[in-house]
Design an enzyme around this catalytic site. Structure first.
Site, mmCIF file in Angstrom:
data_model
loop_
_atom_site.group_PDB
_atom_site.id
_atom_site.type_symbol
_atom_site.label_atom_id
_atom_site.label_comp_id
_atom_site.label_asym_id
_atom_site.label_seq_id
_atom_site.Cartn_x
_atom_site.Cartn_y
_atom_site.Cartn_z
ATOM 1 N N TYR A 173 0.775 -1.118 -0.027
ATOM 2 C CA TYR A 173 0.150 0.003 -0.004
ATOM 3 C C TYR A 173 0.770 1.114 0.116
ATOM 4 O O TYR A 173 2.248 1.138 0.224
ATOM 5 C CB TYR A 173 -0.967 0.083 1.183
ATOM 6 C CG TYR A 173 -0.277 0.361 2.460
ATOM 7 C CD1 TYR A 173 -0.469 1.638 3.249
ATOM 8 C CD2 TYR A 173 0.556 -0.413 3.304
ATOM 9 C CE1 TYR A 173 0.032 1.978 4.432
ATOM 10 C CE2 TYR A 173 1.031 -0.051 4.555
ATOM 11 C CZ TYR A 173 0.773 0.995 5.037
ATOM 12 O OH TYR A 173 1.299 1.426 6.220
ATOM 13 N N ARG A 175 8.423 4.019 -4.892
ATOM 14 C CA ARG A 175 8.282 3.111 -3.654
ATOM 15 C C ARG A 175 7.397 1.926 -3.808
ATOM 16 O O ARG A 175 7.605 0.698 -3.503
ATOM 17 C CB ARG A 175 7.927 3.591 -2.140
ATOM 18 C CG ARG A 175 8.207 2.835 -1.025
ATOM 19 C CD ARG A 175 8.131 3.308 0.210
ATOM 20 N NE ARG A 175 6.631 4.084 0.364
ATOM 21 C CZ ARG A 175 6.508 4.866 1.617
ATOM 22 N NH1 ARG A 175 7.589 4.910 2.457
ATOM 23 N NH2 ARG A 175 5.509 5.396 1.798
ATOM 24 N N ARG A 233 -8.039 -20.891 -1.143
ATOM 25 C CA ARG A 233 -7.033 -20.420 -0.407
ATOM 26 C C ARG A 233 -5.650 -21.244 -0.508
ATOM 27 O O ARG A 233 -6.005 -22.394 -0.367
ATOM 28 C CB ARG A 233 -7.382 -20.541 1.189
ATOM 29 C CG ARG A 233 -6.422 -20.153 2.326
ATOM 30 C CD ARG A 233 -6.987 -20.155 3.615
ATOM 31 N NE ARG A 233 -5.844 -19.708 4.760
ATOM 32 C CZ ARG A 233 -4.997 -20.435 5.187
ATOM 33 N NH1 ARG A 233 -4.860 -21.847 4.899
ATOM 34 N NH2 ARG A 233 -4.031 -19.889 6.077
ATOM 35 N N LYS A 283 6.528 -1.780 1.886
ATOM 36 C CA LYS A 283 5.289 -1.496 2.564
ATOM 37 C C LYS A 283 4.208 -2.376 2.318
ATOM 38 O O LYS A 283 3.286 -2.015 1.478
ATOM 39 C CB LYS A 283 5.120 0.036 1.889
ATOM 40 C CG LYS A 283 4.173 0.909 2.804
ATOM 41 C CD LYS A 283 4.160 2.402 2.484
ATOM 42 C CE LYS A 283 3.098 3.058 3.339
ATOM 43 N NZ LYS A 283 3.523 3.352 4.689
ATOM 44 N N GLU A 328 11.806 2.740 14.344
ATOM 45 C CA GLU A 328 10.671 3.471 13.868
ATOM 46 C C GLU A 328 9.729 3.627 14.675
ATOM 47 O O GLU A 328 9.462 2.863 15.589
ATOM 48 C CB GLU A 328 10.730 3.294 12.527
ATOM 49 C CG GLU A 328 10.099 2.076 12.161
ATOM 50 C CD GLU A 328 9.933 1.675 10.518
ATOM 51 O OE1 GLU A 328 9.984 2.524 9.870
ATOM 52 O OE2 GLU A 328 9.813 0.235 10.309
#
Length: 285
Positions: free
Chosen positions: A33, A52, A101, A149, A181
């Protein structure tokens, strides 16, 4: 009025946007995301977010479903349809729906799922920027590829809840004795006029706001030191702050109950915030 969202090529009222229960973003958190700030009806640091995004997709071997130009057009269309002047655009791309799945990746002809939506937010005049925030230290037990990310955000969410329970605003994650962070932001301290922040590696997200701010700060002749620092060092610093797309530059005034500096937002963080907003607006598209 219901928001208009984007889902796989369609603009829909949010209540009509549906995704399969077999989508890998839901089943495996197999998705990446980005969140892009919006100021004055324009996108801030858009190029950095797109770059990114491409890197994150590549690291997970998810094929990029849209070009930079297509992504820009979708972002702008959402801003127009939702009359968004200030806030955020959230973008998520999963590996898609394989129909069942399975831990193995689906066949290459399975299309990624693409979702975008807007959120209104008071970014420039955020109350937290004026008062500063309090943080607590939390062990960093996330996986080893924090530079990608992904939507695997359970531990940051739990750390944020732990901070709330402790009467704080956020958590600073700590690994091997050093701050990595924040839950959704990069962490900094200021000592003797120097801006100190952890160097880029797989240990932290390569923040787009971080990159832009450090560029602007260097151009303004601030001294920047990229190295690890401890909670104790942060508590003894002159100032501390965080950066992120939804926070810009926000001062940290207390860490684990210990005041940082005078316990109020300091002048360097305030100047860096002004600088980021000023330059970010100039470069927005």
């Amino acid at each position: 009025m219901s928001r208009i969202v984007y889902l796989n090529g369609e603009y829909l009222p949010e209540a009509e946007a549906k995704i399969s229960i077999f989508d890998r973003g839901f089943v495996f958190a197999d998705a990446v995301y980005e969140v892009t700030s919006v100021g004055g009806g324009k996108l801030i640091d858009f190029e950095g977010h797109v770059a990114r995004l491409a890197r994150s997709l590549g690291e997970l071997s998810i094929k990029a479903p849209l070009t930079r130009e297509e992504l820009l057009a979708i972002h702008r269309e959402l801003l127009a349809r939702n009359d968004l002047v200030e806030g955020l655009v959230y973008l998520q791309i999963s590996r898609g729906n394989a129909g069942d799945r399975d831990f193995l990746f689906p066949a290459e002809d399975v299309a990624p799922t693409v979702v975008l939506y807007t959120q209104t937010a008071n970014l420039v005049e955020s109350p937290k920027a004026a008062t500063g925030i309090k943080v607590i230290s939390v062990p960093d037990i996330r996986w080893g590829r924090r530079d990608i990310k992904t939507v695997q955000l359970l531990w940051p969410s739990m750390a944020k809840m732990a901070a709330k329970k402790a009467g704080a605003d956020d958590g600073w994650l700590v690994e091997d004795g050093f701050v990595t962070e924040g839950t959704a932001n990069n962490a900094y301290i200021v000592k003797d006029g120097k801006i100190i922040t952890r160097a880029l590696s797989n240990d932290i997200l390569h923040g787009i706001t971080r990159a832009a701010l450090l560029k602007y700060a260097a151009e303004a002749q601030f001294e920047i030191v990229e190295r690890n620092f401890t909670i104790a060092e942060a508590q003894a610093a002159d100032e501390a702050f965080i950066t992120g797309a939804s926070t810009f530059v926000t001062p940290v005034v207390e860490i684990d109950g210990v005041k940082v500096g005078a316990g109020v937002p300091g002048p360097i963080a305030a100047r860096l915030r002004e600088l980021y907003i000023e330059e970010g607006r100039k470069a927005a598209i």
